[in-house]
Scaffold this motif. Sequence first.
Motif, PDB file in Angstrom:
ATOM      1  N   ALA A 147      11.957  12.271 -23.755  1.00  0.00           N
ATOM      2  CA  ALA A 147      11.190  11.325 -24.563  1.00  0.00           C
ATOM      3  C   ALA A 147      12.077  10.306 -25.267  1.00  0.00           C
ATOM      4  CB  ALA A 147      10.357  12.083 -25.590  1.00  0.00           C
ATOM      5  N   SER A 148      13.393  10.455 -25.164  1.00  0.00           N
ATOM      6  CA  SER A 148      14.268   9.553 -25.928  1.00  0.00           C
ATOM      7  C   SER A 148      14.402   8.207 -25.244  1.00  0.00           C
ATOM      8  CB  SER A 148      15.656  10.154 -26.074  1.00  0.00           C
ATOM      9  OG  SER A 148      15.564  11.429 -26.585  1.00  0.00           O
ATOM     10  N   PRO A 149      14.261   7.131 -25.998  1.00  0.00           N
ATOM     11  CA  PRO A 149      14.560   5.816 -25.436  1.00  0.00           C
ATOM     12  C   PRO A 149      16.057   5.733 -25.119  1.00  0.00           C
ATOM     13  CG  PRO A 149      13.447   5.629 -27.563  1.00  0.00           C
ATOM     14  CD  PRO A 149      13.818   7.062 -27.395  1.00  0.00           C
ATOM     15  N   THR A 150      16.385   5.112 -23.993  1.00  0.00           N
ATOM     16  CA  THR A 150      17.787   5.020 -23.570  1.00  0.00           C
ATOM     17  C   THR A 150      18.656   4.384 -24.639  1.00  0.00           C
ATOM     18  OG1 THR A 150      16.808   4.536 -21.444  1.00  0.00           O
ATOM     19  CG2 THR A 150      19.179   4.372 -21.588  1.00  0.00           C
ATOM     20  N   PHE A 151      18.118   3.315 -25.251  1.00  0.00           N
ATOM     21  CA  PHE A 151      18.956   2.596 -26.224  1.00  0.00           C
ATOM     22  C   PHE A 151      19.226   3.424 -27.469  1.00  0.00           C
ATOM     23  CE2 PHE A 151      14.656   0.860 -25.794  1.00  0.00           C
ATOM     24  CZ  PHE A 151      14.080   1.182 -27.016  1.00  0.00           C
ATOM     25  N   VAL A 283      20.427  -0.225 -19.329  1.00  0.00           N
ATOM     26  CA  VAL A 283      20.676  -0.220 -20.768  1.00  0.00           C
ATOM     27  C   VAL A 283      21.985   0.480 -21.103  1.00  0.00           C
ATOM     28  CG1 VAL A 283      19.785   0.571 -22.975  1.00  0.00           C
ATOM     29  CG2 VAL A 283      18.235  -0.376 -21.290  1.00  0.00           C
ATOM     30  N   TYR A 298      21.414  -7.201 -16.540  1.00  0.00           N
ATOM     31  CA  TYR A 298      21.096  -7.556 -17.921  1.00  0.00           C
ATOM     32  C   TYR A 298      21.574  -8.964 -18.234  1.00  0.00           C
ATOM     33  CZ  TYR A 298      20.743  -7.024 -23.002  1.00  0.00           C
ATOM     34  OH  TYR A 298      20.416  -7.179 -24.327  1.00  0.00           O
TER      35      TYR A 298
ATOM     36  N   LEU B 216       8.026   4.171 -22.793  1.00  0.00           N
ATOM     37  CA  LEU B 216       9.484   3.996 -22.720  1.00  0.00           C
ATOM     38  C   LEU B 216       9.839   2.805 -21.844  1.00  0.00           C
ATOM     39  CD1 LEU B 216      11.037   7.552 -22.412  1.00  0.00           C
ATOM     40  CD2 LEU B 216      11.077   5.992 -24.338  1.00  0.00           C
ATOM     41  N   SER B 219       8.958  -0.406 -23.660  1.00  0.00           N
ATOM     42  CA  SER B 219       9.872  -0.742 -24.751  1.00  0.00           C
ATOM     43  C   SER B 219      11.241  -1.134 -24.209  1.00  0.00           C
ATOM     44  CB  SER B 219       9.993   0.427 -25.705  1.00  0.00           C
ATOM     45  OG  SER B 219      10.507   1.522 -25.021  1.00  0.00           O
ATOM     46  N   THR B 220      11.614  -0.590 -23.028  1.00  0.00           N
ATOM     47  CA  THR B 220      12.890  -1.022 -22.445  1.00  0.00           C
ATOM     48  C   THR B 220      12.799  -2.477 -22.012  1.00  0.00           C
ATOM     49  OG1 THR B 220      13.177   1.234 -21.690  1.00  0.00           O
ATOM     50  CG2 THR B 220      14.680  -0.403 -20.821  1.00  0.00           C
ATOM     51  N   PHE B 223      13.303  -4.254 -25.095  1.00  0.00           N
ATOM     52  CA  PHE B 223      14.711  -4.201 -25.488  1.00  0.00           C
ATOM     53  C   PHE B 223      15.525  -5.217 -24.696  1.00  0.00           C
ATOM     54  CE2 PHE B 223      19.020  -2.591 -25.148  1.00  0.00           C
ATOM     55  CZ  PHE B 223      19.312  -2.275 -26.463  1.00  0.00           C
ATOM     56  N   GLY B 236      10.479  -1.607 -28.913  1.00  0.00           N
ATOM     57  CA  GLY B 236      11.704  -1.798 -28.145  1.00  0.00           C
ATOM     58  C   GLY B 236      12.390  -3.105 -28.493  1.00  0.00           C
ATOM     59  N   LEU B 260       9.642   5.150 -31.944  1.00  0.00           N
ATOM     60  CA  LEU B 260       9.279   5.149 -30.534  1.00  0.00           C
ATOM     61  C   LEU B 260       9.486   6.541 -29.940  1.00  0.00           C
ATOM     62  CD1 LEU B 260       8.563   3.403 -28.069  1.00  0.00           C
ATOM     63  CD2 LEU B 260      10.989   3.121 -27.709  1.00  0.00           C
TER      64      LEU B 260
END
Lengths: 344, 305
Positions: A147-151, A283, A298, B216, B219-220, B223, B236, B260
């Motif tokens: 569940a963790s966002p990569t950033f 990311v 990116y 996710l 939001s990426t 981001f 994000g 988030l």
Amino acid sequence: MEGRKELVYYIARRIASSILVILGTIIIIFLISHVLSKNPAALWAGPKARSSTIAYVIQRYHLNAPLYTQLWYFISNFFTGNLGLDPVTGKSISSEILYYFPNTLELVLAALLIIIVLGLGLGYIAAINFSSKKDALIRILYTAAWASPTFLVSTLAILIFSSYIPIFPSGGMYSPYILPPHRVTGMFVLDSLISSNINDFLNGMYHLILPALTLAFLNFGIVTRISRNGILGVKWLPYVKVARAKGLDEKHVSRNHILRNGLIESNTVIAVMFGWLITGTVVVEEIFSWPGIGRFAYSAISSDDYPVLIFVVITFTVFVIAANLIADIMYAVLDPRIRLSGEK
Amino acid sequence: MKSSIRSAMKIIFSNGLSAAGFIIIAFFTITAILYLIIGNRMLPYNPLQINLYQANAPPSYSHIFGTDELGRDIFSRIIAALPVDLGISIFVVLASAMIGLFMGTIAGYFRGLIEEVIMRTTDLFFAFPPLIMSMAIAATLGPSLLNAAISIIFVWWPPYVRLVRSSTLQVSANEFITMSKVLNTPFRRIFMKGIFPNIVTSLLIYATMDIGTAMLTLSTLGFLGIGIPVTTPELGMMASILSTNFYTYPLEGLIPAFFLFLIVMGFSLLGEGLAEIIDPNIRGHLLSRKKRLEEINRIKSESTN
């Protein structure tokens, strides 16, 4: 040798279908980049392009030609590696992709290795201690990781392990004073090992650990989950009871009877893993300033570099398809049931 | 209807994981709906109000989570971002489930050439790495919330087709479907009465877990700065500040990222708990012998009534 013939047949069929899938995905990406937008020339030239630039782009990518001609140029350009010049750096796009790609491969393979060891190990521990505190802890851990966002994870990893407790470097692939070794595979760690330069190798590993761990942490959840469920699926089967009834000790039963059969299912996930790992690299590489293809994508986005973005997307897709193909062939070699059962 | 909601609640709260997940989701969803109804009046500050005198303020009584580099109140922006993040991810998952339901039942029920066409198309779309492809589409379509949703749906539907097709295949093998076919029941009716009720549970569980993953991905995109308009508060996008100033003001990006995480965690916990309850391999061993006896007695008394 009936089995070998079937294996060759299976591999040939898988390769043929992968080539078709690659062609299909390229056509879809072509349609997105040439048809979906109302004004593809402005998109390919960038938002602030002068009219002369737009005219050049139209001529370069044949945007005035009929659609099927454009498609032909698009596909043949991709396979001949003639992707044109990167409008931002002025270098050829294909050489840039070839330069960045091995770096990403190095990161992804390292993360995959960690995932296989960590993910399967935790799944095994959780399943053997089913419904105990350990099991609950592992489940919460992998649910949280998934569940963790990569950033969030990447930034926390840098903040904690290179800023507050400075044990790891905050980014880069090797220390700036090192001259990169002669390119063989393009992967720094492997190349330095090939040129038997131990110091460079250690330096590369030292830089690799934190981003690889981050990428692995973000993605190990699904492997743990599947291997846990796979082991639970066989844990209560009668043959395990028989093994215990024969008087084998618990350690032997869980290792040789439960583990082996329980892990079959998790094999298939590892192939799917590539897609998610590649997704994660965009990311992770940006935050760890890892000079890979994700970071290249990116930077292409942030500088409105549309041609680079499109070709990077195709490269990613082809890579994932190829990785799945290799994984499938490996399983077919290892597990005869797959090739004998044919297409599901 | 009421009793089915009550039994669903009972299932959710029979397991610590799904109960915790449900509470988290309920809390954030209610807050999001309240914000949609009441609007900016429920917030201490206007989430879009730029105030450069207050830029980069640390957390304090007047700004619970501090302010960002333009002096906007982070707490207010997080609340304002809830309907965006939750809404788009639920929309993405619902749309994908609809596509899956439509194509999956047709493939699994009618078989033959149409199944082949649908499944090969699905395989093709399944080959795309999710975020990467969304990036390309979002960059092509330009920034808007609808475009962001479309770009994610584009790669999101294939698993649903596979899931629905395999469930439909299982259900269609049953005799009651064969009987309905013999009785010349129209497909619509077979679908509504025979197939749909039997596949909806697994579909719902998968979709629940999937909302978090969709969030996710969304939001990426935020981001990375594609697909989502710059002025829209999105978690994000708020966290994207991390890529420039995480050595100086890490909290500005970490707090939205943490929220988030919390919401996605809610969905994952709920799905994880539900999967455990539904999985027949595991279910039997979850209940202790006493509980199992109780359940048997209850079913007995219900059937005699």
